[in-house]
Design a protein around this motif. Structure first.
Motif, PDB file in Angstrom:
ATOM      1  N   VAL A 170       0.844  -1.180   0.000  1.00 24.19           N
ATOM      2  CA  VAL A 170       0.000   0.000   0.000  1.00 24.19           C
ATOM      3  C   VAL A 170       0.885   1.238   0.000  1.00 24.19           C
ATOM      4  N   ARG A 171       0.523   2.201  -0.844  1.00 19.60           N
ATOM      5  CA  ARG A 171       1.280   3.451  -0.944  1.00 19.60           C
ATOM      6  C   ARG A 171       0.347   4.637  -0.759  1.00 19.60           C
ATOM      7  N   ARG A 172       0.908   5.767  -0.421  1.00 17.15           N
ATOM      8  CA  ARG A 172       0.138   7.007  -0.380  1.00 17.15           C
ATOM      9  C   ARG A 172      -0.077   7.513  -1.797  1.00 17.15           C
ATOM     10  N   LEU A 173      -1.285   7.987  -2.095  1.00 16.16           N
ATOM     11  CA  LEU A 173      -1.555   8.527  -3.431  1.00 16.16           C
ATOM     12  C   LEU A 173      -0.626   9.684  -3.741  1.00 16.16           C
ATOM     13  N   ASP A 174      -0.367  10.554  -2.760  1.00 17.02           N
ATOM     14  CA  ASP A 174       0.556  11.667  -3.001  1.00 17.02           C
ATOM     15  C   ASP A 174       1.923  11.175  -3.464  1.00 17.02           C
ATOM     16  N   GLY A 208      -4.166   9.792   2.547  1.00 17.36           N
ATOM     17  CA  GLY A 208      -2.844   9.714   1.946  1.00 17.36           C
ATOM     18  C   GLY A 208      -2.659  10.656   0.774  1.00 17.36           C
ATOM     19  N   ALA A 209      -3.589  11.627   0.621  1.00 19.92           N
ATOM     20  CA  ALA A 209      -3.524  12.527  -0.532  1.00 19.92           C
ATOM     21  C   ALA A 209      -3.751  13.989  -0.147  1.00 19.92           C
ATOM     22  N   PRO A 210      -3.168  14.472   0.959  1.00 17.18           N
ATOM     23  CA  PRO A 210      -3.419  15.869   1.340  1.00 17.18           C
ATOM     24  C   PRO A 210      -2.924  16.880   0.303  1.00 17.18           C
ATOM     25  N   LYS A 211      -1.786  16.603  -0.321  1.00 14.67           N
ATOM     26  CA  LYS A 211      -1.259  17.531  -1.331  1.00 14.67           C
ATOM     27  C   LYS A 211      -2.156  17.555  -2.557  1.00 14.67           C
TER      28      LYS A 211
END
Length: 298
Positions: A170-174, A208-211
């Motif tokens: 699992v990875r962060r979308l950002d 996982g996508a704040p940016k």
């Protein structure tokens, strides 16, 4: 076994599971498509997004998070529009790869074989043995690294229906967007629309996508599944946060979500366990949704 069947959303060849194994493929075989109403909405959302761009701006792109067998992703890529598909199940990735090749969409359709979450992790996939073969959910966090704990969760749901389908990175979308040079392109004007259907993990993806959500060229529309028992209130907190400044539209209730009070009311009145919300940017997009779904201002 894999079959190939017509997908009439865009006159495509669709690689699929045997219809008896999977509800999505059964509908594609029987009716030629899956979620035609969502495809029509996404194409219109893409048109609206394009219409607000200057001539020199790059064309918007499409993110399909939870690609499944790829009926929507293939159809969007064939428009053509640059399409990024995120899918964690290896057997779904095999079908997506075959379908992409059959239709000559290698340039338009970019496949990302990963799970998405709020942090880099290794999680377990749980999938249906019965009639939804391409469907899976993730189990992460405390206890998820212990296979016996996951087995206990399955036992409570019904072991004859669900089983562990292996682990997934699992990875962060950002992080994925950074590595794929998407943020650099967004800095130069690139925008997007998004569909997300990840069986209850939608909030983990957004955490996982704040940016991505706060970027000046963040997605104009995010069509998302929501779960009453898992994520509606937290989802609202993320999307309505001033840094992100989204509002929501609930298809089933013809209801707009502008404040957390609206989200609380929605949570209390949601008509079913799983529902759909369109998160959107700005007054112009709200007026479009009101016209499209015939919702008056007052």
């Amino acid at each position: 076994p894999i079959i190939v069947t017509p997908n009439n959303l865009q006159n495509l060849h669709q690689a699929c599971y045997e219809p008896s194994q999977d509800i999505v493929c059964r509908n594609i075989v029987d009716h030629g498509n899956w979620e035609k109403d969502l495809f029509i909405f996404l194409t219109n959302a893409l048109r609206i997004t394009k219409g607000k761009l200057a001539a020199e701006d790059p064309s918007p792109i499409y993110f399909d998070i939870g690609g499944n067998v790829g009926s929507l992703a293939l159809s969007m890529a064939a428009l053509p529009v640059e399409t990024h598909v995120f899918e964690m199940m290896p057997r779904n990735m095999q079908l997506l790869t075959v379908s992409r090749c059959l239709n000559g969409l290698e340039q338009q359709m970019i496949l990302h074989h990963t799970g998405l979450g709020k942090k880099n992790d290794k999680c377990f996939m749980i999938h249906s043995r019965a009639s939804n073969f391409g469907d899976a959910s993730m189990r992460c966090g405390e206890g998820a690294g212990n296979i016996e704990s996951v087995e206990d969760q399955i036992a409570r749901k019904a072991r004859d229906v669900y089983e562990i389908a292996g682990s997934v990175d699992v990875r962060r979308l950002d992080d994925v967007l950074e590595a794929s040079n998407i943020f650099a392109r967004m800095d130069k004007g690139l925008t997007s629309i998004v569909k997300i259907d990840v069986e209850g993990s939608e909030v983990m993806v957004m955490e996982g996508a704040p940016k991505f959500l706060a970027h000046k060229n963040r997605p104009q529309f995010i069509l998302s599944e929501v779960w009453k028992t898992l994520n509606i209130t937290r989802y609202g907190e993320i999307m309505l946060h001033p840094d992100n400044n989204y509002a929501g539209y609930v298809l089933s209730l013809k209801m707009f979500l502008h404040t957390m009070d609206d989200v609380v009311i929605y949570h209390k009145t949601i008509p079913k366990d799983i529902d759909d919300v369109i998160w959107f940017q700005g007054d112009a997009n709200e007026m479009y949704l009101r016209e499209y779904y015939d919702v008056p201002l007052f």
